[in-house]
Design a protein around this motif. Structure first.
Motif, PDB file in Angstrom:
ATOM      1  N   LEU A 212      15.869   3.862  -1.431  1.00  0.00           N
ATOM      2  CA  LEU A 212      15.139   2.920  -2.273  1.00  0.00           C
ATOM      3  C   LEU A 212      13.780   2.596  -1.668  1.00  0.00           C
ATOM      4  N   MET A 213      13.763   2.325  -0.358  1.00  0.00           N
ATOM      5  CA  MET A 213      12.511   2.006   0.322  1.00  0.00           C
ATOM      6  C   MET A 213      11.570   3.214   0.346  1.00  0.00           C
ATOM      7  N   VAL A 214      12.136   4.409   0.529  1.00  0.00           N
ATOM      8  CA  VAL A 214      11.327   5.625   0.559  1.00  0.00           C
ATOM      9  C   VAL A 214      10.586   5.807  -0.759  1.00  0.00           C
ATOM     10  N   TYR A 215      11.310   5.757  -1.858  1.00  0.00           N
ATOM     11  CA  TYR A 215      10.689   6.070  -3.150  1.00  0.00           C
ATOM     12  C   TYR A 215       9.829   4.931  -3.670  1.00  0.00           C
ATOM     13  N   LEU A 216      10.141   3.708  -3.274  1.00  0.00           N
ATOM     14  CA  LEU A 216       9.268   2.589  -3.629  1.00  0.00           C
ATOM     15  C   LEU A 216       7.901   2.759  -2.992  1.00  0.00           C
ATOM     16  N   ASN A 217       7.891   3.133  -1.710  1.00  0.00           N
ATOM     17  CA  ASN A 217       6.615   3.304  -1.010  1.00  0.00           C
ATOM     18  C   ASN A 217       5.888   4.574  -1.444  1.00  0.00           C
ATOM     19  N   ARG A 218       6.633   5.606  -1.819  1.00  0.00           N
ATOM     20  CA  ARG A 218       5.980   6.798  -2.352  1.00  0.00           C
ATOM     21  C   ARG A 218       5.336   6.514  -3.699  1.00  0.00           C
ATOM     22  N   MET A 219       5.906   5.577  -4.441  1.00  0.00           N
ATOM     23  CA  MET A 219       5.292   5.158  -5.690  1.00  0.00           C
ATOM     24  C   MET A 219       3.996   4.383  -5.425  1.00  0.00           C
ATOM     25  N   LEU A 220       4.005   3.578  -4.363  1.00  0.00           N
ATOM     26  CA  LEU A 220       2.821   2.786  -4.018  1.00  0.00           C
ATOM     27  C   LEU A 220       1.697   3.654  -3.456  1.00  0.00           C
ATOM     28  N   GLY A 221       2.061   4.786  -2.821  1.00  0.00           N
ATOM     29  CA  GLY A 221       1.066   5.629  -2.159  1.00  0.00           C
ATOM     30  C   GLY A 221      -0.088   6.050  -3.051  1.00  0.00           C
ATOM     31  N   PRO A 222       0.168   6.678  -4.219  1.00  0.00           N
ATOM     32  CA  PRO A 222      -0.944   7.066  -5.091  1.00  0.00           C
ATOM     33  C   PRO A 222      -1.780   5.884  -5.568  1.00  0.00           C
ATOM     34  N   MET A 223      -1.133   4.711  -5.733  1.00  0.00           N
ATOM     35  CA  MET A 223      -1.893   3.524  -6.142  1.00  0.00           C
ATOM     36  C   MET A 223      -2.879   3.118  -5.053  1.00  0.00           C
ATOM     37  N   VAL A 224      -2.395   3.114  -3.811  1.00  0.00           N
ATOM     38  CA  VAL A 224      -3.253   2.734  -2.686  1.00  0.00           C
ATOM     39  C   VAL A 224      -4.406   3.720  -2.544  1.00  0.00           C
TER      40      VAL A 224
END
Length: 268
Positions: A212-224
């Motif tokens: 859950l933490m992995v894919y949540l942060n991978r989702m945030l990556g392109p936004m950042v």
């Protein structure tokens, strides 16, 4: 074992990414997507044939409710500091390769095949260095020092691109990120699963939280990185690098504080 699992996963991802990129230039993206959809049936058949007999090994946990266990997980200071200062920055910066690099390379007239070779280059360092560096870091440095060194490499990789901003610098950054991921991801996974809030869960639940933490942060990556692009090709990456350094220093400070407090309580 986690390092070897990561190496195998990246090897598969690289084979698919490189072959897909090369095919896309020759037969078009639509055809490649349809081909990929058809090939998906192979892993289903493989899992059904060869992995059906495996069972998840249980471990002794408390009798608390699932809600109470989750509350313990999100309220543990050590867990929160690790997720915010180490785990999130490391995963978010994976978007340099997956999101930022393809845009930067396309803007500098690199072909899809060349972009795929960049992914392959990153993967080769993970595949061949991962098991070796993880073993060395575990035996000689320990999880904590190994994680800190990996994040310093991530910081240096981003600053390298910020200073030079060339295609060569972007490939160097990809290599450095691959080196950091080769042993950093395994150490971070082990550290995460050893946290108090996770040790009290069944192993499959702990891995579920981890995913859950992995894919949540991978989702945030392109936004950042999307926001970073609005600040300029190099300046945005430099600001992200500065953020990585600040969070890393906070993690080091907190870790030293925890060690000092624990040693004081033991002495007392």
């Amino acid at each position: 074992a986690i390092a070897e699992f990561s190496a195998g996963s990246v090897a598969g991802l690289n084979c698919g990414g490189v072959i897909g990129g090369m095919l896309a230039e020759r037969i078009g993206y639509n055809t490649v997507f349809f081909l990929a959809a058809a090939i998906v049936i192979i892993p289903f058949a493989f899992i059904h044939k060869f992995m059906g007999q495996y069972e998840i090994k249980g471990r002794k946990t408390s009798n608390e409710s699932a809600l109470a266990k989750f509350a313990n997980f999100i309220s543990d200071k050590k867990t929160i500091v690790f997720l915010v200062c180490i785990f999130a920055p490391h995963l978010i910066n994976g978007s340099f390769l997956e999101y930022y690099f393809p845009l930067f390379a396309s803007g500098n007239n690199l072909s899809q095949s060349d972009i795929s070779r960049g992914f392959l280059l990153n993967g080769l360092f993970i595949i061949y260095l991962g098991p070796v560096l993880t073993r060395y870091a575990t035996e000689k440095l320990g999880n904590l020092k190994g994680i800190i060194i990996a994040m310093f490499i991530v910081f240096y990789a981003l600053i390298n691109f910020t200073l030079f901003g060339t295609i060569f610098a972007s490939f160097a950054t990809i290599i450095l990120l691959g080196i950091a991921e080769s042993f950093g991801t395994s150490l971070e996974t082990t550290y995460f699963l050893s946290l108090e809030g996770i040790k009290n869960l069944e192993i499959n639940q702990g891995i579920a939280y981890f995913s859950l933490m992995v894919y949540l942060n991978r989702m945030l990556g392109p936004m950042v990185y999307g926001m970073a692009l609005s600040l300029g090709t190099r300046m945005g990456v430099g600001i992200i690098g500065l953020g990585v350094l600040i969070l890393l220093l906070l993690f080091i400070f907190f870790s030293k504080y925890e060690l000092r407090r624990n040693s004081t309580s033991i002495t007392g």
